[in-house]
Design a protein around this motif. Structure first.
Motif, PDB file in Angstrom:
ATOM      1  N   PRO A 219       2.328  16.272   1.576  1.00 24.67           N
ATOM      2  CA  PRO A 219       2.870  14.911   1.719  1.00 24.67           C
ATOM      3  C   PRO A 219       2.247  13.421   0.739  1.00 24.67           C
ATOM      4  O   PRO A 219       1.442  13.760  -0.134  1.00 24.67           O
ATOM      5  CB  PRO A 219       2.157  13.943   3.331  1.00 24.67           C
ATOM      6  CG  PRO A 219       0.661  14.840   3.637  1.00 24.67           C
ATOM      7  CD  PRO A 219       0.733  16.655   3.030  1.00 24.67           C
ATOM      8  N   ARG A 220       2.817  13.013   0.576  1.00 23.82           N
ATOM      9  CA  ARG A 220       3.017  12.268  -0.485  1.00 23.82           C
ATOM     10  C   ARG A 220       3.032  10.681  -0.621  1.00 23.82           C
ATOM     11  O   ARG A 220       3.917  10.266   1.004  1.00 23.82           O
ATOM     12  CB  ARG A 220       3.263  11.804  -2.316  1.00 23.82           C
ATOM     13  CG  ARG A 220       3.761  13.941  -2.869  1.00 23.82           C
ATOM     14  CD  ARG A 220       4.515  13.667  -3.750  1.00 23.82           C
ATOM     15  NE  ARG A 220       4.751  15.262  -4.348  1.00 23.82           N
ATOM     16  CZ  ARG A 220       5.805  15.784  -4.458  1.00 23.82           C
ATOM     17  NH1 ARG A 220       6.864  15.281  -4.532  1.00 23.82           N
ATOM     18  NH2 ARG A 220       5.787  17.203  -5.437  1.00 23.82           N
ATOM     19  N   ALA A 221       2.826   9.612  -1.231  1.00 21.33           N
ATOM     20  CA  ALA A 221       2.594   8.655  -1.275  1.00 21.33           C
ATOM     21  C   ALA A 221       4.193   8.102  -0.736  1.00 21.33           C
ATOM     22  O   ALA A 221       4.868   6.986   0.220  1.00 21.33           O
ATOM     23  CB  ALA A 221       2.225   7.524  -1.292  1.00 21.33           C
TER      24      ALA A 221
ATOM     25  N   PRO B 146       0.857   5.242  -6.476  1.00 13.12           N
ATOM     26  CA  PRO B 146       0.055   5.412  -7.181  1.00 13.12           C
ATOM     27  C   PRO B 146       1.278   5.636  -9.255  1.00 13.12           C
ATOM     28  O   PRO B 146       1.775   6.489  -9.295  1.00 13.12           O
ATOM     29  CB  PRO B 146      -1.340   6.600  -7.183  1.00 13.12           C
ATOM     30  CG  PRO B 146      -0.723   7.533  -6.393  1.00 13.12           C
ATOM     31  CD  PRO B 146       0.775   6.878  -5.986  1.00 13.12           C
TER      32      PRO B 146
ATOM     33  N   HIS C 143       0.810  -1.142  -0.034  1.00 12.32           N
ATOM     34  CA  HIS C 143      -0.076  -0.012  -0.277  1.00 12.32           C
ATOM     35  C   HIS C 143       0.846   1.269   0.174  1.00 12.32           C
ATOM     36  O   HIS C 143      -0.028   2.553  -0.543  1.00 12.32           O
ATOM     37  CB  HIS C 143      -0.801   0.142   1.397  1.00 12.32           C
ATOM     38  CG  HIS C 143      -0.320  -0.021   2.203  1.00 12.32           C
ATOM     39  ND1 HIS C 143       0.304  -0.609   3.181  1.00 12.32           N
ATOM     40  CD2 HIS C 143       0.341   1.295   3.364  1.00 12.32           C
ATOM     41  CE1 HIS C 143       1.029  -0.655   4.141  1.00 12.32           C
ATOM     42  NE2 HIS C 143      -0.056   0.540   5.098  1.00 12.32           N
TER      43      HIS C 143
ATOM     44  N   PHE D 294       1.134   8.357   9.366  1.00 16.56           N
ATOM     45  CA  PHE D 294       0.863   8.984   8.593  1.00 16.56           C
ATOM     46  C   PHE D 294      -0.398   9.554   7.354  1.00 16.56           C
ATOM     47  O   PHE D 294      -0.811  10.737   7.451  1.00 16.56           O
ATOM     48  CB  PHE D 294       1.854   8.642   7.000  1.00 16.56           C
ATOM     49  CG  PHE D 294       2.371   9.367   6.686  1.00 16.56           C
ATOM     50  CD1 PHE D 294       3.436  10.314   6.613  1.00 16.56           C
ATOM     51  CD2 PHE D 294       2.219   9.343   5.143  1.00 16.56           C
ATOM     52  CE1 PHE D 294       4.081  11.087   5.314  1.00 16.56           C
ATOM     53  CE2 PHE D 294       2.779   9.631   4.076  1.00 16.56           C
ATOM     54  CZ  PHE D 294       3.546  11.172   4.261  1.00 16.56           C
TER      55      PHE D 294
END
Lengths: 189, 170
Positions: free
Chosen positions: A38-40, A10, A6, A71
């Motif tokens: 924030p980004r993955a 993306p 996860h 997060f």
């Protein structure tokens, strides 16, 4: 520590959608620093901090799953409350994270800061935290505190540099072994 | 920053707001949540809620609050989920007491699945269901999903329903 599926950033059409959603989060530029959504893919830097010994002041070291929940908590408040976590970067390098948060256990909005070891002693955390505090001032948040572990001398020094002061009444009310540092939200703080 | 709003005949799927949390927390506090890994205390439910919400910024997908369009009542949640404990992306649903047996779950899940197929470009999605959760098993079957005995699952006892591959949109 192995990353989980996860955490994978993306790709394809959904990457653009995530970008549009994240674009709604305000970006703050302070000289050479950028505070952005924030980004993955930022998660690995967050996990590096809280899943290591550096996380001991924030209830850690956390498992990678616990870190992800954390997060997500900090990210979700952007939608739910209009404030949350920023990734602090210089160029492409992630230095750490600063947040105006409000998480379970908090009694009021919190100014938080988590930085990588490489950012220590550079004044980066102070500048980023000041920008986050100014954001809270601009949006007229009713109050802002930093919850700090009594053994976290570095964070206490930072709070002092931000002109925050200990609120012993709030500490008593909290009933935990933690310090509450109250920030001034006046325009000229 | 919000989840895109989707509408069906009777429902509106829209971004969660903080006002949607109490009903969500009530469901997670109740015994009914035992099929989904509950019961959870309020703070743990907040963590779940935040994972569902934050997905939109971090992944580009997440959960929607399901509203009944006629009266604006929040009747449940439907979501495209990827929490740490799931081996693959999941379509999940939950309906609050008083709104079951009306086909709302099916209607909301179809809309979310359509979004996964046609907007996100997914080619497969599963639903994890507790073997004792007869209502959800029924719903998964109504959605055309079939058991996938070989798929990885969060808990050994979970059923994995795999949804049919989408038709090419006309």
């Amino acid at each position: 520590m192995r990353s989980h599926p996860h955490e994978t950033p993306p790709t394809g059409p959904v990457k653009a959608l995530a970008g549009r959603v994240a674009a709604q989060i305000p970006t703050l530029a302070i000289e050479d620093l950028i505070l952005r959504a924030p980004r993955a893919e930022d998660f690995h830097a967050y996990a590096e901090i809280v899943c290591s010994d550096r996380g001991r002041f924030v209830g850690g070291p956390l498992s990678r799953e616990e870190a992800w929940t954390d997060f997500a908590l900090m990210t979700a408040t952007w939608v739910l409350r209009g404030h949350g976590v920023w990734t602090v970067a210089r160029g492409g390098e992630i230095l750490g994270f600063v947040l105006v948060g409000f998480e379970p256990g908090d009694q009021e909005p919190e100014l938080g800061f988590l930085f990588r070891a490489t950012a220590e002693g550079t004044g980066t955390a102070c500048r980023a935290a000041r920008a986050a505090r100014d954001f809270a001032t601009a949006y007229e948040l009713p109050s802002l505190v930093s919850y700090i572990d009594p053994s976290n001398a570095r964070a206490q020094t930072l709070a002092r540099r931000l002109n925050a002061t200990r609120d012993t009444a709030a500490e008593m009310a909290l009933g935990e072994n933690g310090q509450v540092w109250r920030h001034s939200l006046s325009e000229n703080a | 920053m919000t989840a895109p709003t989707l509408t069906t005949d009777r429902l509106t799927l829209q971004a969660h707001r903080i006002e949607d949390f109490p009903a969500y927390a009530r469901l997670w506090a109740s015994d009914e949540s035992r099929f989904m890994g509950g019961p959870l205390d309020r703070d743990a439910a907040w963590g779940m809620f935040c994972i569902d919400v934050a997905g939109w910024a971090l992944h580009g997908f997440g959960a929607w609050a399901v509203k009944r369009s006629a009266d604006g009542e929040t009747i449940g949640q439907v979501g495209l989920n990827a929490p740490p404990s799931f081996p693959e992306r999941e379509l999940g649903w939950l309906l609050y007491p008083g709104y079951r047996g009306c086909g709302y779950g099916c209607e909301a899940a179809r809309a979310a699945r359509g979004f996964a197929w046609h907007t996100l470009g997914w080619t497969t999605v599963v639903s994890y269901v507790d073997p004792q959760n007869t209502a959800s098993i029924r719903l998964a079957k109504r959605l055309g999903a079939v058991l996938d005995a070989n798929a990885a699952r969060p808990q050994p006892s979970d059923l994995v329903f795999r949804h049919p591959i989408p038709e090419t949109p006309r």
